[in-house]
Design a protein around this motif. Structure first.
Motif, short mmCIF file in Angstrom:
data_model
loop_
_atom_site.label_atom_id
_atom_site.label_comp_id
_atom_site.label_asym_id
_atom_site.label_seq_id
_atom_site.Cartn_x
_atom_site.Cartn_y
_atom_site.Cartn_z
N PHE A 25 -14.37 -23.96 29.63
CA PHE A 25 -15.06 -24.66 28.57
C PHE A 25 -14.27 -24.00 27.19
O PHE A 25 -13.91 -22.94 27.12
N ILE A 34 -14.66 -19.94 32.40
CA ILE A 34 -15.81 -19.28 33.33
C ILE A 34 -14.75 -19.57 34.92
O ILE A 34 -14.53 -20.74 35.19
N MET A 310 -23.31 -26.41 28.04
CA MET A 310 -23.43 -25.34 29.28
C MET A 310 -24.57 -25.78 30.35
O MET A 310 -24.30 -25.80 31.42
N LEU A 313 -22.81 -28.52 32.26
CA LEU A 313 -21.82 -28.10 33.15
C LEU A 313 -22.45 -27.54 34.34
O LEU A 313 -22.15 -27.71 35.47
N ALA A 314 -23.56 -26.54 33.90
CA ALA A 314 -24.31 -26.12 35.25
C ALA A 314 -25.00 -27.07 36.06
O ALA A 314 -24.85 -26.94 37.27
N GLN A 317 -22.03 -29.13 38.14
CA GLN A 317 -21.23 -28.35 39.01
C GLN A 317 -22.48 -27.83 40.12
O GLN A 317 -22.09 -27.96 41.45
N ILE A 329 -23.54 -20.15 39.43
CA ILE A 329 -22.83 -21.08 38.44
C ILE A 329 -24.10 -21.08 37.12
O ILE A 329 -23.49 -20.69 36.00
N GLU A 330 -25.10 -21.25 37.25
CA GLU A 330 -26.30 -21.11 36.11
C GLU A 330 -25.97 -19.64 35.67
O GLU A 330 -25.94 -19.76 34.29
N CYS A 333 -22.71 -19.56 33.27
CA CYS A 333 -22.85 -20.48 32.20
C CYS A 333 -23.85 -20.05 31.18
O CYS A 333 -23.77 -20.11 29.96
N TYR A 334 -25.33 -19.18 31.79
CA TYR A 334 -26.08 -18.54 30.71
C TYR A 334 -25.44 -17.38 29.98
O TYR A 334 -25.60 -17.24 28.88
N GLN A 336 -22.52 -17.49 29.03
CA GLN A 336 -21.59 -18.07 27.74
C GLN A 336 -22.31 -17.88 26.65
O GLN A 336 -21.72 -18.20 25.26
#
Length: 361
Positions: A25, A34, A310, A313-314, A317, A329-330, A333-334, A336
């Motif tokens: 990202f 990531i 984000m 994205l989460a 994916q 994945i979550e 992303c969190y 970030q």
């Protein structure tokens, strides 16, 4: 595609340039990577990537970004800071520009309206339209000030009638496959935009037109709109993602029924099936779905832009893997959003009992 054999996640980040292990990202021009490491049969999966463009695409994108977006008032009136006047959309009978792009300003800054404008061809998908849409998608992808995108029609009563069959009929058989492949890639790239995308369906969305709408995050239709994947009527199948995206949206059995029978449904039925998020009664100007889409974009606009990206994205994916991997994945992303200035602004605004002002930093 990334292949790894162990799961490693890091939640300690000191700057937004720090790397975490799941997907790619870009924030404020810096690449935040990531990467996810997955075990067993989920070790191989599609990662959202930020790749260097080849020379040809880079040149095309540079050309697109240098273009001056000045539109006649009859197509896009000047946007105003607020009020219904800012939502007014006028139609054009001028077919010289197949695609009209408008970056709204004032309180609507961050909203991009992409309008298909091929009135004589019922907004069908041509070589030129595919080219223009590729340029638009690449430009939006590089612009971190964009908060949301509305895909709509500037032609009354039609969203997109699918492939341009007149143009297709003039193609040599050897040209058809590459063209369909390019259209499929375009729709995939539309779906991969990092910001929320909303399809405003104020008329017929058939074949490739519906496939384009299916690639968007949210679909809003007028009650009188007609939607369907009708390719089997022509002894072909949906070729730009319809066989894959429709089952994911409404379920396998219903998707098979609609595709096998080449059935067309109206906006209300589409809403009942879950094909669209909202069905709204059409108005006299024929842009009810667009106006509802603009309302929704305005709801999204004030939220933290990095957080929204984000979250998309989460979701995108995570829905493709098992729950355990999705939760990982979550988590990544969190992680970030933790070092961002926006997160600190959100906390400060809550403490001071004022609206937050997010900059996407």
């Amino acid at each position: 595609m990334l292949f790894f054999s162990a799961v490693i996640f890091s939640t300690a980040f000191t700057s937004r340039d720090h790397c975490c292990h799941v997907i790619g990202f870009r924030v404020q021009g810096a690449s935040i990577i990531i990467m996810a490491t997955v075990v067993g049969r989920f070790a191989l999966w599609r990662a959202c990537r930020v790749q260097a463009m080849d020379r040809e695409r880079a040149a095309r994108a540079a050309y697109f970004c240098s273009r001056q977006y000045v539109f006649p008032d009859k197509v896009f009136p000047p946007s105003r800071p607020s009020g219904d006047a800012a939502a007014t959309r006028h139609y054009s009978s001028d077919s010289t520009d197949d695609l009209r792009v408008r970056y709204l300003d004032g309180n609507d800054s961050g909203i991009v309206v992409v309008g298909i404008n091929r009135p004589k061809a019922k907004n069908s998908i041509s070589k030129n339209l595919v080219k223009l849409m590729f340029e638009t998608v690449e430009s939006i992808k590089k612009n971190n000030k964009v908060r949301s995108v509305i895909l709509c029609s500037l032609v009354p009563g039609i969203f997109c009638a699918g492939a341009d069959l007149k143009e297709r009929g003039k193609m040599h058989q050897s040209e058809v496959g590459p063209f369909v492949s390019k259209a499929r890639t375009l729709i995939t790239e539309l779906g991969n935009l990092p910001v929320p995308t909303i399809a405003a369906i104020d008329g017929a969305a058939l074949g490739g037109g519906l496939e384009m709408a299916l690639a968007c995050d949210i679909r809003i239709s007028s009650s009188t709109a007609k939607l369907g994947l009708v390719e089997t009527k022509l002894a072909i199948i949906p070729g730009a993602g319809g066989t894959q995206r429709l089952p994911r949206v409404i379920g396998v059995s219903l998707a098979k029924e609609l595709i096998f029978a080449a059935r067309v449904v109206d906006g209300d039925e589409a809403c009942r099936l879950g094909l669209v998020n909202h069905s709204v009664e059409q108005n006299d100007s024929g842009d009810a779905a667009y106006l509802r889409a603009l309302e929704l974009a305005r709801e999204i606009n004030p939220q933290g832009p990095i957080a929204v990206r984000m979250a998309k994205l989460a979701i995108n994916q995570g829905i493709e893997v098992d729950l355990s991997t999705g939760l990982a994945i979550e988590e990544a992303c969190y992680a970030q959003v933790i070092p961002t200035k926006d997160r600190l602004e959100g906390l400060a605004a809550f403490k001071e009992k004022r609206p937050p002002f997010y900059k996407g930093e």
